[in-house]
Motif scaffolding. Structure first.
Motif, mmCIF file in Angstrom:
data_model
loop_
_atom_site.group_PDB
_atom_site.id
_atom_site.type_symbol
_atom_site.label_atom_id
_atom_site.label_comp_id
_atom_site.label_asym_id
_atom_site.label_seq_id
_atom_site.Cartn_x
_atom_site.Cartn_y
_atom_site.Cartn_z
ATOM 1 N N GLN A 6 0.897 -1.145 -0.080
ATOM 2 C CA GLN A 6 0.098 0.151 -0.071
ATOM 3 C C GLN A 6 0.903 1.435 0.247
ATOM 4 N N PHE A 7 0.440 2.251 -0.922
ATOM 5 C CA PHE A 7 1.197 3.402 -0.806
ATOM 6 C C PHE A 7 0.613 4.475 0.024
ATOM 7 N N ILE A 8 1.400 5.057 1.032
ATOM 8 C CA ILE A 8 0.924 6.146 1.819
ATOM 9 C C ILE A 8 0.767 7.315 1.097
ATOM 10 N N ASP A 9 0.113 8.442 1.412
ATOM 11 C CA ASP A 9 0.095 9.807 1.049
ATOM 12 C C ASP A 9 1.118 10.624 1.676
ATOM 13 N N ARG A 10 2.371 10.216 1.195
ATOM 14 C CA ARG A 10 3.406 10.839 2.002
ATOM 15 C C ARG A 10 4.516 11.005 0.848
ATOM 16 N N VAL A 11 5.068 12.197 0.692
ATOM 17 C CA VAL A 11 6.072 12.289 -0.378
ATOM 18 C C VAL A 11 7.275 13.389 0.097
ATOM 19 N N GLU A 12 8.238 13.236 0.158
ATOM 20 C CA GLU A 12 9.283 14.438 0.657
ATOM 21 C C GLU A 12 10.413 14.611 -0.504
ATOM 22 N N TYR A 13 10.665 15.883 -0.597
ATOM 23 C CA TYR A 13 11.852 16.324 -1.630
ATOM 24 C C TYR A 13 12.947 16.557 -0.814
ATOM 25 N N LYS A 14 14.315 15.950 -0.885
ATOM 26 C CA LYS A 14 15.589 16.238 -0.387
ATOM 27 C C LYS A 14 16.156 16.782 -1.184
ATOM 28 N N ALA A 15 16.231 18.197 -0.952
ATOM 29 C CA ALA A 15 16.783 19.130 -2.093
ATOM 30 C C ALA A 15 18.297 18.858 -2.155
ATOM 31 N N GLN A 16 18.892 18.645 -0.853
ATOM 32 C CA GLN A 16 20.322 18.623 -1.092
ATOM 33 C C GLN A 16 21.091 17.378 -1.641
ATOM 34 N N ASP A 17 20.178 16.438 -1.676
ATOM 35 C CA ASP A 17 20.359 15.233 -2.664
ATOM 36 C C ASP A 17 19.605 14.920 -3.681
ATOM 37 N N LYS A 18 18.611 16.022 -3.946
ATOM 38 C CA LYS A 18 17.924 16.133 -5.136
ATOM 39 C C LYS A 18 17.095 14.572 -5.221
ATOM 40 N N LEU A 19 16.492 14.345 -4.309
ATOM 41 C CA LEU A 19 15.801 12.992 -4.303
ATOM 42 C C LEU A 19 14.264 13.429 -3.984
ATOM 43 N N LEU A 20 13.545 12.655 -4.538
ATOM 44 C CA LEU A 20 12.137 12.687 -3.960
ATOM 45 C C LEU A 20 11.758 11.174 -3.639
ATOM 46 N N VAL A 21 11.549 11.142 -2.168
ATOM 47 C CA VAL A 21 11.191 10.059 -1.442
ATOM 48 C C VAL A 21 9.677 10.094 -1.330
ATOM 49 N N PHE A 22 9.049 8.650 -1.702
ATOM 50 C CA PHE A 22 7.568 8.448 -1.325
ATOM 51 C C PHE A 22 7.580 6.902 -0.747
ATOM 52 N N TYR A 23 6.553 6.651 0.190
ATOM 53 C CA TYR A 23 6.714 5.366 0.888
ATOM 54 C C TYR A 23 5.710 4.445 0.622
ATOM 55 N N ALA A 24 6.022 3.163 0.670
ATOM 56 C CA ALA A 24 5.108 2.168 0.533
ATOM 57 C C ALA A 24 5.074 1.226 1.935
ATOM 58 N N MET A 30 7.681 -0.119 6.605
ATOM 59 C CA MET A 30 7.609 0.902 5.721
ATOM 60 C C MET A 30 8.863 0.980 5.059
ATOM 61 N N VAL A 31 8.739 1.113 3.454
ATOM 62 C CA VAL A 31 9.696 1.147 2.459
ATOM 63 C C VAL A 31 9.891 2.281 1.928
ATOM 64 N N GLU A 32 10.930 2.968 1.789
ATOM 65 C CA GLU A 32 11.317 4.095 1.089
ATOM 66 C C GLU A 32 11.632 3.663 -0.405
ATOM 67 N N CYS A 33 10.628 4.674 -1.324
ATOM 68 C CA CYS A 33 10.801 4.500 -2.714
ATOM 69 C C CYS A 33 11.364 5.778 -2.952
ATOM 70 N N VAL A 34 12.560 5.673 -3.746
ATOM 71 C CA VAL A 34 13.570 7.064 -3.975
ATOM 72 C C VAL A 34 13.703 7.171 -5.623
ATOM 73 N N ILE A 35 13.292 8.319 -5.973
ATOM 74 C CA ILE A 35 13.464 8.816 -7.347
ATOM 75 C C ILE A 35 14.766 9.869 -7.430
ATOM 76 N N ASP A 36 15.625 9.506 -8.091
ATOM 77 C CA ASP A 36 16.768 10.487 -8.203
ATOM 78 C C ASP A 36 16.311 11.604 -9.159
ATOM 79 N N THR A 37 16.243 12.905 -8.802
ATOM 80 C CA THR A 37 15.727 14.084 -9.977
ATOM 81 C C THR A 37 16.901 14.943 -10.209
ATOM 82 N N ASP A 38 17.937 14.396 -10.239
ATOM 83 C CA ASP A 38 19.288 15.232 -10.444
ATOM 84 C C ASP A 38 19.244 15.861 -12.115
#
Length: 84
Positions: A6-24, A30-38
């Protein structure tokens, strides 16, 4: 859709690492799903979050497949390399 994922309604942007993180939530864990937005130049956090919301279902579908295939990295995260 896998009921154990199940994906929960939570997303974070880690600007210093240029990562979007959403959670399943996978079988209660809880599992972090990470998108590199470089490749993107988001002006601020809201730009990054808006990008994610536009492509949320695509990313969740990719993450679900990677979770089912147990493609976790050494930190227990799912890393999504495909961008839209």
């Amino acid at each position: 859709m896998n009921q154990a994922i199940q994906f929960i309604d939570r997303v974070e942007y880690k600007a210093q690492d240029k990562l979007l993180v959403f959670y399943a939530q996978v079988s209660g864990m809880m599992v972090e799903c990470v998108i590199d937005t470089d490749k993107y130049d988001f002006a601020d956090q809201s730009g990054a979050i808006n990008y994610f919301e536009t492509h949320r279902f695509d990313y969740e579908e990719l993450a679900e497949q990677l979770i089912e295939d147990e493609q976790y990295n050494s930190a227990g995260q799912i890393v999504l390399t495909e961008v839209f």
